[in-house]
Design an enzyme around this catalytic site. Sequence first.
Site, PDB file in Angstrom:
ATOM      1  N   CYS A 115     -51.525   3.873  -3.210  1.00 57.97           N
ATOM      2  CA  CYS A 115     -52.252   3.654  -1.963  1.00 57.97           C
ATOM      3  C   CYS A 115     -53.681   4.176  -2.113  1.00 57.97           C
ATOM      4  CB  CYS A 115     -51.546   4.390  -0.823  1.00 57.97           C
ATOM      5  SG  CYS A 115     -52.380   4.192   0.759  1.00 57.97           S
ATOM      6  N   THR A 121     -55.934   4.229   0.084  1.00 57.75           N
ATOM      7  CA  THR A 121     -56.339   4.954   1.289  1.00 57.75           C
ATOM      8  C   THR A 121     -55.990   6.440   1.166  1.00 57.75           C
ATOM      9  OG1 THR A 121     -55.898   2.948   2.543  1.00 57.75           O
ATOM     10  CG2 THR A 121     -56.114   4.984   3.807  1.00 57.75           C
ATOM     11  N   CYS A 142     -57.026  -2.211  -2.156  1.00 57.91           N
ATOM     12  CA  CYS A 142     -55.863  -1.860  -1.322  1.00 57.91           C
ATOM     13  C   CYS A 142     -54.683  -2.569  -1.965  1.00 57.91           C
ATOM     14  CB  CYS A 142     -56.064  -2.343   0.111  1.00 57.91           C
ATOM     15  SG  CYS A 142     -54.560  -2.253   1.120  1.00 57.91           S
TER      16      CYS A 142
HETATM   17  N1  DGL Z   1     -51.771  -0.084   0.597  1.00 58.21           N
HETATM   18  C1  DGL Z   1     -52.663   0.896   1.088  1.00 58.21           C
HETATM   19  C2  DGL Z   1     -53.907   1.011   0.216  1.00 58.21           C
HETATM   20  O1  DGL Z   1     -53.854   0.756  -0.979  1.00 58.21           O
HETATM   21  C3  DGL Z   1     -53.088   0.838   2.559  1.00 58.21           C
HETATM   22  C4  DGL Z   1     -52.273   0.098   3.518  1.00 58.21           C
HETATM   23  C5  DGL Z   1     -52.393   0.556   4.953  1.00 58.21           C
HETATM   24  O2  DGL Z   1     -53.455   0.395   5.580  1.00 58.21           O
HETATM   25  O3  DGL Z   1     -51.396   1.087   5.407  1.00 58.21           O
HETATM   26  O4  DGL Z   1     -54.953   1.376   0.678  1.00 58.21           O
END
Ligand code: DGL
Length: 216
Positions: free
Chosen positions: A70, A72, A176
Amino acid sequence: MKIGVFDSGVGGKSVVNAIEKALPELEIAYVTDKDNLPYGTKTPEQLIELVIPKLKQLEAAGCQAIVVACNTVTTTIIKEAREAIKIPIIAVEPMVKPACEMTKSKTIAVCATPTTLNSNRYKELLELNARHITVLEPDCSDWVYLIETKAADRSSIENRIVEVCEEGADVIVLGCTHYHWIEQEIKEIADKYGAKVIQPEAALVARLKRVLEQLP
Ligand code: DGL
Protein backbone atom coordinates in the site's frame (compact mmCIF):
# COMPACT_ATOMS: atom_id res chain seq x y z
CA MET A 1 8.35 -19.95 5.06
CA LYS A 2 5.42 -17.68 5.81
CA ILE A 3 5.09 -14.00 4.94
CA GLY A 4 2.30 -11.48 5.39
CA VAL A 5 0.88 -9.12 2.78
CA PHE A 6 -1.17 -6.14 3.88
CA ASP A 7 -3.26 -3.57 2.01
CA SER A 8 -6.55 -1.81 2.63
CA GLY A 9 -8.21 -3.97 -0.05
CA VAL A 10 -7.84 -5.68 -3.43
CA GLY A 11 -4.65 -3.80 -4.34
CA GLY A 12 -2.83 -6.26 -2.10
CA LYS A 13 -4.29 -9.21 -4.01
CA SER A 14 -2.59 -8.07 -7.19
CA VAL A 15 0.72 -8.02 -5.29
CA VAL A 16 -0.04 -11.44 -3.74
CA ASN A 17 -0.56 -12.85 -7.24
CA ALA A 18 2.81 -11.50 -8.39
CA ILE A 19 4.59 -12.95 -5.34
CA GLU A 20 2.89 -16.33 -5.72
CA LYS A 21 3.95 -16.51 -9.34
CA ALA A 22 7.59 -15.78 -8.54
CA LEU A 23 7.86 -17.62 -5.21
CA PRO A 24 5.27 -20.43 -5.25
CA GLU A 25 6.86 -22.15 -2.24
CA LEU A 26 5.95 -19.27 0.11
CA GLU A 27 2.96 -19.41 2.43
CA ILE A 28 1.19 -16.04 2.26
CA ALA A 29 -1.13 -14.60 4.88
CA TYR A 30 -3.02 -11.81 3.13
CA VAL A 31 -4.78 -9.30 5.38
CA THR A 32 -6.96 -6.34 4.36
CA ASP A 33 -9.00 -3.69 6.13
CA LYS A 34 -12.05 -3.40 3.90
CA ASP A 35 -14.18 -1.98 6.73
CA ASN A 36 -12.04 1.14 6.70
CA LEU A 37 -11.50 1.63 2.98
CA PRO A 38 -10.34 3.86 1.42
CA TYR A 39 -7.03 4.59 3.09
CA GLY A 40 -6.24 7.17 0.44
CA THR A 41 -8.20 9.94 2.17
CA LYS A 42 -7.09 9.17 5.73
CA THR A 43 -4.68 11.12 7.92
CA PRO A 44 -1.37 9.64 9.18
CA GLU A 45 -2.87 9.46 12.70
CA GLN A 46 -5.86 7.46 11.46
CA LEU A 47 -3.58 5.15 9.49
CA ILE A 48 -1.36 4.47 12.51
CA GLU A 49 -4.40 3.43 14.50
CA LEU A 50 -5.70 1.15 11.74
CA VAL A 51 -2.53 -0.36 10.34
CA ILE A 52 -0.27 -1.12 13.32
CA PRO A 53 -2.67 -3.71 14.85
CA LYS A 54 -2.92 -5.47 11.48
CA LEU A 55 0.86 -5.70 11.18
CA LYS A 56 1.13 -6.98 14.74
CA GLN A 57 -1.51 -9.57 13.90
CA LEU A 58 0.62 -10.83 10.98
CA GLU A 59 3.74 -10.89 13.14
CA ALA A 60 1.92 -12.85 15.86
CA ALA A 61 0.70 -15.32 13.21
CA GLY A 62 4.31 -16.36 12.57
CA CYS A 63 5.11 -14.34 9.45
CA GLN A 64 8.83 -13.80 8.94
CA ALA A 65 8.42 -10.65 6.87
CA ILE A 66 5.55 -8.40 5.81
CA VAL A 67 4.93 -6.81 2.45
CA VAL A 68 3.05 -3.55 2.93
CA ALA A 69 1.36 -3.50 -0.47
CA CYS A 70 0.00 0.00 0.00
CA ASN A 71 1.66 3.19 -1.22
CA THR A 72 -0.58 5.25 1.04
CA VAL A 73 0.68 3.49 4.17
CA THR A 74 4.30 3.49 3.05
CA THR A 75 4.49 7.16 2.18
CA THR A 76 2.84 8.27 5.43
CA ILE A 77 3.61 5.93 8.33
CA ILE A 78 6.33 3.45 7.32
CA LYS A 79 8.64 4.69 10.10
CA GLU A 80 6.01 4.05 12.78
CA ALA A 81 5.17 0.67 11.21
CA ARG A 82 8.82 -0.44 11.24
CA GLU A 83 9.19 0.67 14.87
CA ALA A 84 6.09 -1.27 15.92
CA ILE A 85 7.17 -4.74 14.80
CA LYS A 86 10.40 -6.75 14.83
CA ILE A 87 10.21 -8.52 11.46
CA PRO A 88 11.31 -6.86 8.19
CA ILE A 89 8.84 -4.81 6.16
CA ILE A 90 9.08 -4.64 2.38
CA ALA A 91 7.12 -1.68 1.10
CA VAL A 92 5.93 -0.10 -2.14
CA GLU A 93 6.14 3.57 -2.97
CA PRO A 94 5.47 5.51 -6.19
CA MET A 95 8.21 4.84 -8.78
CA VAL A 96 9.13 8.49 -9.17
CA LYS A 97 12.87 7.84 -9.54
CA PRO A 98 12.61 5.26 -12.36
CA ALA A 99 10.02 7.43 -14.12
CA CYS A 100 12.31 10.47 -13.97
CA GLU A 101 15.16 8.37 -15.36
CA MET A 102 12.99 7.02 -18.18
CA THR A 103 11.21 10.17 -19.36
CA LYS A 104 12.40 11.79 -22.57
CA SER A 105 9.73 14.49 -22.62
CA LYS A 106 10.72 15.55 -19.08
CA THR A 107 7.08 15.14 -18.09
CA ILE A 108 5.71 12.27 -16.02
CA ALA A 109 2.32 11.53 -14.47
CA VAL A 110 1.84 10.03 -11.02
CA CYS A 111 -1.50 8.33 -10.37
CA ALA A 112 -1.87 7.95 -6.60
CA THR A 113 -4.26 8.54 -3.72
CA PRO A 114 -4.73 12.02 -2.18
CA THR A 115 -2.97 10.94 1.03
CA THR A 116 0.05 9.67 -0.92
CA LEU A 117 0.26 12.85 -2.98
CA ASN A 118 0.10 14.95 0.21
CA SER A 119 2.69 12.91 2.08
CA ASN A 120 6.13 14.15 3.07
CA ARG A 121 7.77 11.06 1.58
CA TYR A 122 6.21 11.73 -1.82
CA LYS A 123 7.35 15.35 -1.66
CA GLU A 124 10.82 14.09 -0.76
CA LEU A 125 10.79 11.73 -3.77
CA LEU A 126 9.98 14.72 -6.00
CA GLU A 127 12.65 16.84 -4.38
CA LEU A 128 15.28 14.12 -4.83
CA ASN A 129 14.40 13.06 -8.36
CA ALA A 130 12.09 15.46 -10.15
CA ARG A 131 13.62 18.90 -9.78
CA HIS A 132 13.80 19.39 -13.53
CA ILE A 133 10.80 17.29 -14.44
CA THR A 134 7.16 18.34 -14.79
CA VAL A 135 5.07 16.02 -12.62
CA LEU A 136 1.36 15.76 -13.41
CA GLU A 137 -0.96 14.39 -10.74
CA PRO A 138 -4.33 13.52 -12.30
CA ASP A 139 -7.27 13.26 -9.92
CA CYS A 140 -7.69 9.50 -9.48
CA SER A 141 -9.44 9.78 -6.13
CA ASP A 142 -12.49 7.77 -7.25
CA TRP A 143 -10.51 4.85 -8.70
CA VAL A 144 -10.12 2.83 -5.48
CA TYR A 145 -13.88 2.87 -4.97
CA LEU A 146 -14.51 1.94 -8.63
CA ILE A 147 -12.01 -0.91 -8.47
CA GLU A 148 -13.29 -2.26 -5.14
CA THR A 149 -16.85 -2.28 -6.48
CA LYS A 150 -15.74 -3.72 -9.83
CA ALA A 151 -17.19 -0.67 -11.53
CA ALA A 152 -13.98 0.60 -13.15
CA ASP A 153 -14.25 0.56 -16.91
CA ARG A 154 -12.36 2.25 -19.68
CA SER A 155 -14.67 5.28 -19.75
CA SER A 156 -14.14 6.01 -16.04
CA ILE A 157 -10.35 6.25 -16.44
CA GLU A 158 -9.80 7.29 -20.04
CA ASN A 159 -10.08 11.08 -19.70
CA ARG A 160 -7.49 11.20 -16.89
CA ILE A 161 -4.94 9.25 -18.95
CA VAL A 162 -5.66 11.05 -22.22
CA GLU A 163 -5.26 14.39 -20.46
CA VAL A 164 -1.79 13.67 -19.04
CA CYS A 165 -0.62 12.14 -22.32
CA GLU A 166 -1.80 15.23 -24.21
CA GLU A 167 0.08 17.37 -21.71
CA GLY A 168 3.23 15.48 -22.69
CA ALA A 169 3.67 12.76 -20.06
CA ASP A 170 5.59 9.86 -21.55
CA VAL A 171 5.79 7.81 -18.34
CA ILE A 172 2.79 7.09 -16.13
CA VAL A 173 3.42 5.82 -12.61
CA LEU A 174 0.81 3.61 -10.97
CA GLY A 175 1.33 4.78 -7.40
CA CYS A 176 -1.51 2.82 -5.80
CA THR A 177 -1.66 -0.97 -5.85
CA HIS A 178 -5.39 -0.91 -6.59
CA TYR A 179 -4.57 0.62 -9.98
CA HIS A 180 -2.60 -2.50 -10.93
CA TRP A 181 -6.00 -4.04 -11.72
CA ILE A 182 -6.58 -1.47 -14.47
CA GLU A 183 -3.00 -1.48 -15.75
CA GLN A 184 -4.01 -3.14 -19.01
CA GLU A 185 -6.69 -0.53 -19.80
CA ILE A 186 -4.32 2.30 -18.87
CA LYS A 187 -1.58 0.79 -21.07
CA GLU A 188 -3.92 0.53 -24.05
CA ILE A 189 -4.80 4.22 -23.76
CA ALA A 190 -1.21 5.34 -23.06
CA ASP A 191 0.13 3.22 -25.91
CA LYS A 192 -1.61 5.43 -28.47
CA TYR A 193 0.55 8.32 -27.26
CA GLY A 194 3.71 6.25 -26.93
CA ALA A 195 3.64 6.64 -23.14
CA LYS A 196 4.94 3.90 -20.82
CA VAL A 197 3.10 2.70 -17.70
CA ILE A 198 5.12 1.47 -14.73
CA GLN A 199 4.25 -0.24 -11.46
CA PRO A 200 6.44 -1.79 -8.76
CA GLU A 201 5.54 -5.50 -8.55
CA ALA A 202 8.69 -6.86 -10.25
CA ALA A 203 10.99 -4.65 -8.14
CA LEU A 204 9.07 -5.56 -5.00
CA VAL A 205 9.38 -9.30 -5.66
CA ALA A 206 13.14 -8.90 -6.26
CA ARG A 207 13.50 -7.00 -2.98
CA LEU A 208 11.42 -9.56 -1.13
CA LYS A 209 13.70 -12.37 -2.42
CA ARG A 210 16.78 -10.52 -1.18
CA VAL A 211 15.24 -9.89 2.25
CA LEU A 212 14.15 -13.53 2.64
CA GLU A 213 17.61 -14.80 1.65
CA GLN A 214 19.14 -12.70 4.41
CA LEU A 215 16.82 -13.94 7.15
CA PRO A 216 18.62 -15.87 9.91
N1 DGL B 1 -3.88 0.33 -2.37
C1 DGL B 1 -3.53 1.45 -1.59
C2 DGL B 1 -2.29 2.15 -2.14
O1 DGL B 1 -1.44 1.52 -2.75
C3 DGL B 1 -4.60 2.50 -1.29
C4 DGL B 1 -6.01 2.14 -1.39
C5 DGL B 1 -6.95 2.97 -0.55
O2 DGL B 1 -7.14 4.17 -0.80
O3 DGL B 1 -7.48 2.36 0.37
O4 DGL B 1 -2.12 3.33 -1.97
